[in-house]
Design an enzyme around this catalytic site. Structure first.
Site, PDB file in Angstrom:
ATOM      1  N   CYS A 195     -25.405  -0.712  24.852  1.00 27.44           N
ATOM      2  CA  CYS A 195     -24.106  -0.395  25.462  1.00 27.44           C
ATOM      3  C   CYS A 195     -24.216   0.790  26.412  1.00 27.44           C
ATOM      4  O   CYS A 195     -23.483   0.869  27.403  1.00 27.44           O
ATOM      5  CB  CYS A 195     -23.065  -0.144  24.384  1.00 27.44           C
ATOM      6  N   GLU A 200     -17.836  -2.122  23.400  1.00 28.82           N
ATOM      7  CA  GLU A 200     -17.996  -1.670  24.786  1.00 28.82           C
ATOM      8  C   GLU A 200     -18.245  -2.861  25.715  1.00 28.82           C
ATOM      9  O   GLU A 200     -17.743  -2.918  26.844  1.00 28.82           O
ATOM     10  CB  GLU A 200     -19.166  -0.692  24.894  1.00 28.82           C
ATOM     11  N   CYS A 244     -24.271   2.118  21.110  1.00 30.11           N
ATOM     12  CA  CYS A 244     -25.664   1.734  20.859  1.00 30.11           C
ATOM     13  C   CYS A 244     -26.448   1.790  22.175  1.00 30.11           C
ATOM     14  O   CYS A 244     -25.875   1.935  23.264  1.00 30.11           O
ATOM     15  CB  CYS A 244     -25.732   0.337  20.245  1.00 30.11           C
ATOM     16  N   ASN A 283     -15.532  -5.190  18.725  1.00 30.88           N
ATOM     17  CA  ASN A 283     -16.741  -5.931  18.379  1.00 30.88           C
ATOM     18  C   ASN A 283     -16.383  -7.314  17.824  1.00 30.88           C
ATOM     19  O   ASN A 283     -15.353  -7.490  17.148  1.00 30.88           O
ATOM     20  CB  ASN A 283     -17.647  -5.144  17.437  1.00 30.88           C
TER      21      ASN A 283
HETATM   22  N1  THU Z   1     -20.891  -1.651  17.347  1.00 32.26           N
HETATM   23  C1  THU Z   1     -20.118  -1.588  18.464  1.00 32.26           C
HETATM   24  O1  THU Z   1     -19.213  -2.413  18.663  1.00 32.26           O
HETATM   25  N2  THU Z   1     -20.361  -0.610  19.362  1.00 32.26           N
HETATM   26  C2  THU Z   1     -21.347   0.328  19.213  1.00 32.26           C
HETATM   27  O2  THU Z   1     -21.668   1.016  20.158  1.00 32.26           O
HETATM   28  C3  THU Z   1     -21.993   0.495  17.909  1.00 32.26           C
HETATM   29  C4  THU Z   1     -21.991  -0.753  17.078  1.00 32.26           C
HETATM   30  C5  THU Z   1     -20.629  -2.725  16.383  1.00 32.26           C
HETATM   31  C6  THU Z   1     -21.649  -3.832  16.402  1.00 32.26           C
HETATM   32  C7  THU Z   1     -21.499  -4.407  15.015  1.00 32.26           C
HETATM   33  O3  THU Z   1     -20.460  -5.374  15.050  1.00 32.26           O
HETATM   34  C8  THU Z   1     -21.045  -3.232  14.176  1.00 32.26           C
HETATM   35  O4  THU Z   1     -20.626  -2.230  15.062  1.00 32.26           O
HETATM   36  C9  THU Z   1     -22.132  -2.676  13.259  1.00 32.26           C
HETATM   37  O5  THU Z   1     -23.298  -2.419  13.975  1.00 32.26           O
END
Ligand code: THU
Length: 130
Positions: free
Chosen positions: A86, A52, A83, A39
């Site tokens: 994603c 993702e 999420c 992320n």
């Molecule tokens: N996040 C992801 O990278 N992937 C997910 O599927 C869930 C959430 C990240 C986004 C943000 O930077 C942090 O987790 C908190 O939401």
């Protein structure tokens, strides 16, 4: 390298100064090549991108088009689920039976399929009006 090792390694590079929640994702394309992403947050919060999304972008940029397997890992109390956005991004490039493994950093895992993650997904057939 396993998908778990790749996802844990890339997670170390996550840029998450706002949430402090580092996420790593790794996918194996149908070619066998492994791609990973983390992320990348932004001070304008909605501009941040998920792990993702990074892994998928790396796959597409390298010329692969189809996903054979996905794994996501974070230091969460239960295996971290992708999420909603994603889930749709993964579904663009993966068949419904593709395995998505959700992981914690301390070794807990939950295995789901793309179909289980996104039942009733929007796909190109919904734009087909004959
Ligand atoms: N996040 C992801 O990278 N992937 C997910 O599927 C869930 C959430 C990240 C986004 C943000 O930077 C942090 O987790 C908190 O939401």
């Amino acid at each position: 390298m396993s998908l778990l090792d790749a996802a844990k390694a890339v997670r170390e590079n996550a840029y998450a100064p706002y949430s402090q929640f580092k996420v790593g994702a790794a996918l194996r394309a149908t070619s066998g090549r492994i791609y990973s992403g983390c992320n990348v947050e932004n001070v304008a919060y909605p501009e941040g991108t998920c792990a993702e999304a990074g892994a998928i972008a790396a796959m597409i940029a390298s010329g692969d088009r189809r996903v054979a397997e996905v794994l996501v890992v974070a230091n969460s109390p239960s295996p971290v689920p992708p999420c909603g956005g994603c889930r749709q991004k993964i579904a663009e490039f993966a068949d419904e039976d593709v395995k998505v493994t959700l992981c914690t950093m301390d070794g807990r895992q939950r295995v789901m399929t793309v179909a289980e993650l996104l039942p009733g997904r929007f796909d190109s057939s919904h734009m087909d009006r004959g």
